[in-house]
Each structure stands twice: as structure tokens, then as C-alpha cells.
Motif scaffolding. Structure first.
Motif, PDB file in Angstrom:
ATOM      1  N   ALA A 118      23.190  20.685 -16.518  1.00  0.00           N
ATOM      2  CA  ALA A 118      23.530  22.107 -16.548  1.00  0.00           C
ATOM      3  C   ALA A 118      23.867  22.597 -15.146  1.00  0.00           C
ATOM      4  O   ALA A 118      24.769  23.427 -14.952  1.00  0.00           O
ATOM      5  N   GLU A 119      23.144  22.080 -14.159  1.00  0.00           N
ATOM      6  CA  GLU A 119      23.406  22.452 -12.772  1.00  0.00           C
ATOM      7  C   GLU A 119      24.796  22.015 -12.334  1.00  0.00           C
ATOM      8  O   GLU A 119      25.481  22.734 -11.588  1.00  0.00           O
ATOM      9  N   LEU A 120      25.229  20.842 -12.780  1.00  0.00           N
ATOM     10  CA  LEU A 120      26.565  20.372 -12.424  1.00  0.00           C
ATOM     11  C   LEU A 120      27.638  21.251 -13.054  1.00  0.00           C
ATOM     12  O   LEU A 120      28.632  21.595 -12.402  1.00  0.00           O
ATOM     13  N   LEU A 121      27.464  21.624 -14.313  1.00  0.00           N
ATOM     14  CA  LEU A 121      28.443  22.502 -14.948  1.00  0.00           C
ATOM     15  C   LEU A 121      28.550  23.822 -14.187  1.00  0.00           C
ATOM     16  O   LEU A 121      29.650  24.347 -13.971  1.00  0.00           O
ATOM     17  N   GLY A 122      27.418  24.364 -13.769  1.00  0.00           N
ATOM     18  CA  GLY A 122      27.451  25.591 -12.976  1.00  0.00           C
ATOM     19  C   GLY A 122      28.149  25.394 -11.647  1.00  0.00           C
ATOM     20  O   GLY A 122      28.921  26.260 -11.196  1.00  0.00           O
ATOM     21  N   GLU A 123      27.887  24.249 -11.007  1.00  0.00           N
ATOM     22  CA  GLU A 123      28.531  23.957  -9.725  1.00  0.00           C
ATOM     23  C   GLU A 123      30.044  23.820  -9.893  1.00  0.00           C
ATOM     24  O   GLU A 123      30.826  24.275  -9.046  1.00  0.00           O
ATOM     25  N   LEU A 124      30.468  23.206 -10.993  1.00  0.00           N
ATOM     26  CA  LEU A 124      31.899  23.053 -11.243  1.00  0.00           C
ATOM     27  C   LEU A 124      32.572  24.409 -11.453  1.00  0.00           C
ATOM     28  O   LEU A 124      33.704  24.633 -10.999  1.00  0.00           O
ATOM     29  N   HIS A 125      31.906  25.323 -12.137  1.00  0.00           N
ATOM     30  CA  HIS A 125      32.473  26.658 -12.303  1.00  0.00           C
ATOM     31  C   HIS A 125      32.659  27.332 -10.946  1.00  0.00           C
ATOM     32  O   HIS A 125      33.667  28.010 -10.708  1.00  0.00           O
ATOM     33  N   THR A 126      31.718  27.124 -10.048  1.00  0.00           N
ATOM     34  CA  THR A 126      31.851  27.688  -8.704  1.00  0.00           C
ATOM     35  C   THR A 126      33.019  27.051  -7.959  1.00  0.00           C
ATOM     36  O   THR A 126      33.811  27.745  -7.295  1.00  0.00           O
ATOM     37  N   VAL A 127      33.154  25.742  -8.061  1.00  0.00           N
ATOM     38  CA  VAL A 127      34.217  25.010  -7.363  1.00  0.00           C
ATOM     39  C   VAL A 127      35.591  25.471  -7.819  1.00  0.00           C
ATOM     40  O   VAL A 127      36.517  25.652  -6.995  1.00  0.00           O
ATOM     41  N   GLN A 167      35.757   2.475  -6.294  1.00  0.00           N
ATOM     42  CA  GLN A 167      36.108   3.870  -6.498  1.00  0.00           C
ATOM     43  C   GLN A 167      37.624   4.048  -6.562  1.00  0.00           C
ATOM     44  O   GLN A 167      38.377   3.273  -5.962  1.00  0.00           O
ATOM     45  N   PRO A 168      38.087   5.095  -7.250  1.00  0.00           N
ATOM     46  CA  PRO A 168      39.504   5.456  -7.136  1.00  0.00           C
ATOM     47  C   PRO A 168      39.810   5.918  -5.713  1.00  0.00           C
ATOM     48  O   PRO A 168      38.946   6.472  -5.031  1.00  0.00           O
ATOM     49  N   LEU A 169      41.015   5.671  -5.289  1.00  0.00           N
ATOM     50  CA  LEU A 169      41.430   6.048  -3.942  1.00  0.00           C
ATOM     51  C   LEU A 169      41.898   7.492  -3.937  1.00  0.00           C
ATOM     52  O   LEU A 169      42.636   7.932  -4.832  1.00  0.00           O
ATOM     53  N   ALA A 170      41.472   8.247  -2.913  1.00  0.00           N
ATOM     54  CA  ALA A 170      41.828   9.658  -2.804  1.00  0.00           C
ATOM     55  C   ALA A 170      42.082   9.991  -1.344  1.00  0.00           C
ATOM     56  O   ALA A 170      41.369   9.507  -0.460  1.00  0.00           O
ATOM     57  N   PRO A 171      43.072  10.834  -1.043  1.00  0.00           N
ATOM     58  CA  PRO A 171      43.334  11.205   0.355  1.00  0.00           C
ATOM     59  C   PRO A 171      42.240  12.081   0.945  1.00  0.00           C
ATOM     60  O   PRO A 171      42.105  12.166   2.174  1.00  0.00           O
ATOM     61  N   SER A 172      41.463  12.743   0.088  1.00  0.00           N
ATOM     62  CA  SER A 172      40.347  13.567   0.562  1.00  0.00           C
ATOM     63  C   SER A 172      39.341  13.703  -0.564  1.00  0.00           C
ATOM     64  O   SER A 172      39.700  13.643  -1.748  1.00  0.00           O
ATOM     65  N   ALA A 173      38.075  13.861  -0.197  1.00  0.00           N
ATOM     66  CA  ALA A 173      37.028  13.977  -1.212  1.00  0.00           C
ATOM     67  C   ALA A 173      35.870  14.784  -0.658  1.00  0.00           C
ATOM     68  O   ALA A 173      35.618  14.793   0.559  1.00  0.00           O
ATOM     69  N   ALA A 174      35.157  15.448  -1.543  1.00  0.00           N
ATOM     70  CA  ALA A 174      33.939  16.176  -1.201  1.00  0.00           C
ATOM     71  C   ALA A 174      32.837  15.710  -2.155  1.00  0.00           C
ATOM     72  O   ALA A 174      33.119  15.107  -3.199  1.00  0.00           O
ATOM     73  N   ARG A 175      31.604  15.992  -1.770  1.00  0.00           N
ATOM     74  CA  ARG A 175      30.480  15.572  -2.594  1.00  0.00           C
ATOM     75  C   ARG A 175      29.806  16.778  -3.237  1.00  0.00           C
ATOM     76  O   ARG A 175      29.534  17.775  -2.554  1.00  0.00           O
ATOM     77  N   LEU A 176      29.560  16.679  -4.543  1.00  0.00           N
ATOM     78  CA  LEU A 176      28.802  17.710  -5.239  1.00  0.00           C
ATOM     79  C   LEU A 176      27.318  17.383  -5.174  1.00  0.00           C
ATOM     80  O   LEU A 176      26.916  16.247  -4.920  1.00  0.00           O
ATOM     81  N   ARG A 177      26.483  18.387  -5.431  1.00  0.00           N
ATOM     82  CA  ARG A 177      25.041  18.207  -5.293  1.00  0.00           C
ATOM     83  C   ARG A 177      24.369  17.841  -6.621  1.00  0.00           C
ATOM     84  O   ARG A 177      23.466  17.019  -6.665  1.00  0.00           O
ATOM     85  N   ALA A 178      24.793  18.476  -7.707  1.00  0.00           N
ATOM     86  CA  ALA A 178      24.135  18.287  -8.999  1.00  0.00           C
ATOM     87  C   ALA A 178      24.620  16.998  -9.661  1.00  0.00           C
ATOM     88  O   ALA A 178      25.753  16.554  -9.430  1.00  0.00           O
ATOM     89  N   PRO A 179      23.786  16.395 -10.512  1.00  0.00           N
ATOM     90  CA  PRO A 179      24.111  15.056 -11.019  1.00  0.00           C
ATOM     91  C   PRO A 179      24.755  15.015 -12.396  1.00  0.00           C
ATOM     92  O   PRO A 179      24.674  15.955 -13.189  1.00  0.00           O
ATOM     93  N   ILE A 180      25.386  13.888 -12.655  1.00  0.00           N
ATOM     94  CA  ILE A 180      25.665  13.407 -14.008  1.00  0.00           C
ATOM     95  C   ILE A 180      24.451  12.590 -14.432  1.00  0.00           C
ATOM     96  O   ILE A 180      23.969  11.753 -13.676  1.00  0.00           O
ATOM     97  N   GLU A 181      23.953  12.846 -15.650  1.00  0.00           N
ATOM     98  CA  GLU A 181      22.809  12.083 -16.155  1.00  0.00           C
ATOM     99  C   GLU A 181      23.313  10.864 -16.926  1.00  0.00           C
ATOM    100  O   GLU A 181      24.106  10.990 -17.860  1.00  0.00           O
ATOM    101  N   HIS A 182      22.861   9.687 -16.486  1.00  0.00           N
ATOM    102  CA  HIS A 182      23.252   8.427 -17.119  1.00  0.00           C
ATOM    103  C   HIS A 182      22.031   7.901 -17.881  1.00  0.00           C
ATOM    104  O   HIS A 182      21.153   7.268 -17.300  1.00  0.00           O
ATOM    105  N   GLU A 183      21.996   8.197 -19.191  1.00  0.00           N
ATOM    106  CA  GLU A 183      20.845   7.806 -20.014  1.00  0.00           C
ATOM    107  C   GLU A 183      21.334   7.030 -21.224  1.00  0.00           C
ATOM    108  O   GLU A 183      21.815   7.603 -22.212  1.00  0.00           O
ATOM    109  N   ASP A 184      21.217   5.723 -21.168  1.00  0.00           N
ATOM    110  CA  ASP A 184      21.650   4.849 -22.258  1.00  0.00           C
ATOM    111  C   ASP A 184      20.536   4.759 -23.298  1.00  0.00           C
ATOM    112  O   ASP A 184      19.420   4.337 -23.000  1.00  0.00           O
TER     113      ASP A 184
END
Length: 276
Positions: free
Chosen positions: A93-102, A164-181
Motif C-alpha cells: 500500500a505504501e508503494l502505491l501511495g509513493e507511485l501516486h506522488t511520483v 537489470q534492464p538498461l536505463a539512461p537514468s534511474a531513481a530508487r523508491l522507498r516502499a517495497p514490492i512484496e514477493h510472497e510465493d
């Protein structure tokens, strides 16, 4: 709330156990959710469609582009920004909120975002011993997965390897993707047995290995060249990153990753003997 101006691409094969939760986590938050399926023999496609996702069938031709680059080329190309999720991943949920801000001020100036992974192992969320960051969100017009010389390598097949995919520029987000198998832990070992075949092949193909090293994160590039990887892997996860604070799951994960690195080394030695 306004939907995020991006498409979520979910590459799948036999993810019936997980896919409903993954689709449900994003279907109301983004412009499109597309499951790109490689001929699943379970109910992955049926479940994904019932939850509102578009389902696209994918057949690999044995060449580049592989599956994720194919997604960048073909999945809802009218939407520039793509968020990749595995079939067992959900944005917090935190990541979704962060994406809305971005995206609130319009398309970001950077070409990609690196997102930390909240990793679950043996039913428990690891808070300490696992530190992976994925370049999972990107502007397809400025990013591309590298085409390395590993088409003859075993273990990966249609999927891009551990780079990783190649990108000319990148930034890091703080909130996570949850990987739960939700699959049993044996599936983790089955996947990593295949992955270790690919990694061992790279040990005997140093030019390709170097190509892949250059497409990793800074941490990944350093570890890629480090000696004594099984012991180093355990020490890093369990001691330096304090995996012991995750209890039994932290110990199990550190041992499993050390075993994975041992597999790679053992298989590489066997391949060298075969060439000798």
C-alpha cells in the motif's frame, strides 16, 4: 482516486496459486493489467481473466527478444510506463501511495525506478537477511533489456536472466514490492536448480558473464566478482545483514542461498572437467 498512468505486466506460467492475489492488488489502481502467459497447464489464465486482467499468450521463438522485452515491445504500447510484477508479487500500500506522488506532477524525468523487494521465505517475511532491489518500473521508450550471448545456456529459457534492464537514468523508491510465493518451498529449490545451471554456464563463458555483470546493480556487480561465494553469501545474509533476527526463516534462507551458490560452483567445476 485517479488511476496510475502505467500498465502492470505480469509474466506467468502455472501461477494459479498466486495470480488472483497479484491481479487484485493492482487492478483498481492502474490503467491496465496484462498477464503474459506461457501456455500454463493450470488455471492461471482463467483466474487472471476472472479478476479483470487482460490475458495475452506468449510463445518464445528461442531468440531475442525474450519475454520481458517482448512485453515492453508489445503489451499496451500506448502506455509508456510499465511496472513488472512476478505472478507471486504485490505492491505494498505504501508503494502505491509513493507511485501516486511520483506521477502526480506528470511523467517522471528519470527513465526507471528501482524498487526494494519485501521477500518471504518458508512462510515468513524476512526483515533483515534479504536485500534485493529490482528495476521493475520503467519508461519503455527509454529502457531495454540487454541481449547477452546466453541463448545456448541452460536454465533460463524464455526469461531474461538475473540482470537489470538498461536505463539512461534511474531513481530508487522507498516502499517495497512484496514477493510472497504461496507454493511449497520445494518450488523455490526447483527454480534455483535451473537458475544454477545458467549461472554455472556463465562461469565458463566469461565474456557473457561480464556483459551480465555490467547490467546488474552496484551490489550485484561487486558480488558477481567476489570469491568464496557460498561462505560469503551466508555471512552476508545471516551475519552482516542480521538475518539471525528473522529466526528460523532467516537461517533457512541464508543456508538455502549458500547452497545455491555451492551448486553453481559445483556445476561449473563439472562443466570444466567435461571440457578438459
Amino acid at each position: 482516486m485517479t488511476k496510475l498512468p502505467l500498465v502492470v505486466a505480469i509474466p506467468t506460467k502455472n501461477e494459479a496459486e498466486n495470480i488472483a492475489r497479484t491481479v487484485a492488488s493492482v487492478i483498481d489502481h492502474v490503467q491496465a493489467v496484462v498477464v503474459v502467459d506461457s501456455h500454463s497447464t493450470d488455471d492461471t489464465c482463467k483466474i487472471a481473466a476472472s479478476r479483470g486482467a487482460e490475458v495475452v499468450e506468449y510463445t518464445w521463438d528461442g531468440k531475442y527478444p525474450k519475454k520481458k522485452q517482448w512485453c515492453l515491445d508489445h503489451v499496451r504500447p500506448e502506455i509508456p510506463w510499465v511496472l513488472f510484477l512476478d505472478g507471486d508479487e504485490t505492491p505494498s500500500a505504501e508503494l502505491l501511495g509513493e507511485l501516486h506522488t511520483v506521477f502526480a506532477a506528470g511523467p517522471p524525468s528519470v527513465a526507471a525506478f528501482d524498487i526494494p523487494l519485501g521477500y518471504w521465505f518458508a512462510g515468513r517475511r524476512l526483515r533483515h537477511g534479504h536485500t534485493i532491489v529490482k528495476r521493475a518500473l520503467m519508461d519503455r521508450t527509454r529502457c531495454r533489456f540487454p541481449e547477452v550471448g546466453d541463448l545456448d545456456a541452460p536454465g533460463m529459457g524464455e526469461q531474461e536472466g538475473h540482470y537489470q534492464p538498461l536505463a539512461p537514468s534511474a531513481a530508487r523508491l522507498r516502499a517495497p514490492i512484496e514477493h510472497e510465493d504461496l507454493d511449497p518451498v520445494r518450488t523455490w529449490f526447483e527454480r534455483h536448480n535451473r537458475y544454477s545451471d545458467w549461472e554455472a554456464w556463465l562461469e565458463l563463458n566469461p565474456a557473457v558473464k561480464e556483459e551480465i555483470r555490467q547490467a546488474k546493480t552496484r551490489q550485484g556487480r561487486i558480488f558477481h566478482k567476489a570469491p568464496f561465494k557460498p561462505a560469503l553469501s551466508f555471512a552476508y545474509a545471516y551475519v552482516y545483514r542480521r538475518g539471525f533476527l528473522d529466526g528460523r526463516a532467516g537461517l533457512d534462507y541464508a543456508l538455502a542461498m549458500s547452497f545455491y551458490r555451492w551448486q553453481i560452483a559445483l556445476k561449473a567445476r563439472e562443466l570444466r572437467r567435461g571440457r578438459g
